[in-house]
Design an enzyme around this catalytic site. Structure first.
Site, PDB file in Angstrom:
ATOM      1  N   ASN A 104       0.806  -1.224   0.000  1.00  0.00           N
ATOM      2  CA  ASN A 104       0.000   0.000   0.000  1.00  0.00           C
ATOM      3  C   ASN A 104       0.842   1.278   0.000  1.00  0.00           C
ATOM      4  O   ASN A 104       0.324   2.368   0.237  1.00  0.00           O
ATOM      5  CB  ASN A 104      -0.958   0.012   1.200  1.00  0.00           C
ATOM      6  CG  ASN A 104      -0.230   0.125   2.538  1.00  0.00           C
ATOM      7  OD1 ASN A 104       0.978  -0.079   2.614  1.00  0.00           O
ATOM      8  ND2 ASN A 104      -0.960   0.422   3.591  1.00  0.00           N
ATOM      9  N   HIS A 136       3.726   7.903   0.853  1.00  0.00           N
ATOM     10  CA  HIS A 136       3.541   6.901   1.903  1.00  0.00           C
ATOM     11  C   HIS A 136       4.553   5.784   1.690  1.00  0.00           C
ATOM     12  O   HIS A 136       4.403   4.954   0.799  1.00  0.00           O
ATOM     13  CB  HIS A 136       2.118   6.328   1.862  1.00  0.00           C
ATOM     14  CG  HIS A 136       1.855   5.304   2.940  1.00  0.00           C
ATOM     15  ND1 HIS A 136       0.999   4.245   2.766  1.00  0.00           N
ATOM     16  CD2 HIS A 136       2.355   5.180   4.192  1.00  0.00           C
ATOM     17  CE1 HIS A 136       0.969   3.523   3.870  1.00  0.00           C
ATOM     18  NE2 HIS A 136       1.794   4.064   4.755  1.00  0.00           N
ATOM     19  N   ASN A 231       2.862   3.400  12.878  1.00  0.00           N
ATOM     20  CA  ASN A 231       3.257   2.102  13.422  1.00  0.00           C
ATOM     21  C   ASN A 231       4.550   2.183  14.235  1.00  0.00           C
ATOM     22  O   ASN A 231       5.577   1.626  13.853  1.00  0.00           O
ATOM     23  CB  ASN A 231       3.408   1.068  12.290  1.00  0.00           C
ATOM     24  CG  ASN A 231       2.128   0.908  11.491  1.00  0.00           C
ATOM     25  OD1 ASN A 231       1.044   1.216  11.978  1.00  0.00           O
ATOM     26  ND2 ASN A 231       2.241   0.434  10.267  1.00  0.00           N
ATOM     27  N   HIS A 305      -5.250   6.263  10.732  1.00  0.00           N
ATOM     28  CA  HIS A 305      -4.171   6.561   9.779  1.00  0.00           C
ATOM     29  C   HIS A 305      -4.462   6.017   8.390  1.00  0.00           C
ATOM     30  O   HIS A 305      -3.582   5.978   7.534  1.00  0.00           O
ATOM     31  CB  HIS A 305      -2.822   6.078  10.325  1.00  0.00           C
ATOM     32  CG  HIS A 305      -2.346   4.742   9.845  1.00  0.00           C
ATOM     33  ND1 HIS A 305      -3.172   3.648   9.709  1.00  0.00           N
ATOM     34  CD2 HIS A 305      -1.111   4.310   9.475  1.00  0.00           C
ATOM     35  CE1 HIS A 305      -2.469   2.620   9.277  1.00  0.00           C
ATOM     36  NE2 HIS A 305      -1.219   2.980   9.124  1.00  0.00           N
ATOM     37  N   GLY A 308      -8.341   1.306   5.903  1.00  0.00           N
ATOM     38  CA  GLY A 308      -8.484  -0.081   6.330  1.00  0.00           C
ATOM     39  C   GLY A 308      -9.050  -0.933   5.203  1.00  0.00           C
ATOM     40  O   GLY A 308      -9.865  -0.469   4.401  1.00  0.00           O
TER      41      GLY A 308
END
Length: 382
Positions: A104, A136, A231, A305, A308
């Site tokens: 992702n 990201h 994370n 964040h 999902g």
């Protein structure tokens, strides 16, 4: 996760998006191998990256000190201990600095589609139809190996300290133990690698836009809005039952969302609260929110964040089999390039929840406040 704002509007990139996406894909290494334009770091240089984070990149010509001012902890977590990393972790990380991971992870050219809080958006330098870029990616194979190595140590520590757990993957050790302290030093080193990684990619985004649009990087006015870890466990002071306490806040599937006035915020955003970056999927939209006092007191300054997943990766591949994913996205006005078709199949938009519903819940609960919606025009996947 990092968000860049620019001085460009959608009209400035009309007719150029395919070229921009192709050029970004060519200039920014992506995927598991990441063989394009990879830095050749010496062992000593890698040690500096792990110790100094984004500052190492800036000092070597990849960006400016202003970028660090809008990065969490100025792009460097204190307490990093590179010597804690295994040779295998260092070996995996050395060729991957300045690259997008698979899965992702992405670099995305977006535009600001909606503004919900004009005052905050203006303060952040965001306006309707503005071109922004989302990045990201994290610590790549180095961080994965740090985790893999730590799990072996923690499984032994769980037995050593007599800790009962319902699942082996929840293996752990007391924070003050040698095992935990060693992991924290390694984890912060990996976070610093990730800060430097996004900083290098930022530099190549600026260069690519300048080349394609034939303007100077200064004229494009690409500035960092914010850059934040995902994370990770962070040591922070929070009030519990009316008493300030020093806690280790572990955010997995969450992001930090500091309240206005928090001393760890950059001076530019301290009166506003922390920008909260919530990516959706490559076919719909993402959001920018802002931290609130309520979230600071109720959630240890944490927010969602991302959207999902709705489908597992294998389910998504099955659903995407035989579909022209690239053409489907182009028909929606989104140009996409990927290091492999498998990633695109795993990352089809419907594999994720509608992130607007997630953001509505967060906003409604007062955990963080909705500021703007951004929509993709071009996507680079690993």
């Amino acid at each position: 996760m990092r968000l860049l704002r620019s001085g460009l509007s959608r009209t400035d990139v009309e007719g150029q998006m395919r070229n921009l996406v192709e050029s970004l894909f060519r200039n920014i290494p992506s995927g598991v191998g990441s063989h394009r334009r990879v830095l050749k770091l010496s062992k000593a240089e890698l040690q500096q990256v792990l110790q100094r984070g984004a500052a190492w990149a800036v000092d070597n010509g990849y960006g400016t000190a202003r970028d660090l001012e809008h990065t969490e902890e100025h792009g460097c977590l204190q307490g990093a201990e590179p010597d804690r990393l295994s040779d295998r972790a260092l070996e995996r990380g050395r060729p991957q600095l300045g690259s997008i991971g698979s899965g992702n992870h992405f670099v995305e050219v977006d535009y600001v589609a909606e503004v919900y809080d004009e005052a905050v958006a203006q303060a952040l330098g965001l306006f309707r139809d503005q071109i922004v870029v989302s990045i990201h990616t994290g610590s790549r194979g180095l961080g994965y190996q740090v985790c893999d190595d730590a799990i072996k140590d923690m499984q032994q520590a769980t037995a050593k300290y007599g800790i009962k757990i319902p699942d082996r993957q929840l293996c752990c050790a007391p924070l003050t133990s040698p095992e935990a302290q060693g992991y924290i030093g390694a984890m912060y080193s990996a976070a610093n690698f990730a800060f430097a990684n996004r900083q290098l990619i930022t530099h190549w985004v600026r260069e690519t836009f300048a080349q394609v649009l034939q303007r100077s990087p200064e004229a494009l006015r690409f500035d960092v809005v914010y850059d934040v870890c995902h994370n990770i466990g962070k040591f922070e002071t929070h009030t519990v039952n009316g008493v300030p306490r020093r806690l280790c806040v572990h955010r997995k599937g969450a992001t930090r969302a500091l309240a206005p006035g928090h001393p760890q915020l950059p001076l530019a955003w301290r009166y506003l609260g922390q920008p909260v970056l919530v990516p959706g999927d490559m076919g719909r939209y993402s959001y920018v929110l802002i931290g609130t006092a309520q979230g600071g007191s109720e959630t240890f300054a944490s927010s969602c964040h991302g959207a999902g997943r709705m489908m597992s990766r294998s389910q998504a591949k099955k659903s995407a089999r035989g579909r022209p994913i690239v053409r489907e996205l182009e028909d929606a006005g989104i140009f996409v390039r990927s290091a492999g078709r498998a990633t695109l199949m795993e990352e089809i938009p419907e594999a994720y929840k509608d992130v607007s519903q997630v953001v509505d819940v967060v906003h409604g609960a007062g955990i963080s406040r909705n500021v703007a919606q951004i929509r993709p025009l071009g996507v680079i996947k690993g």
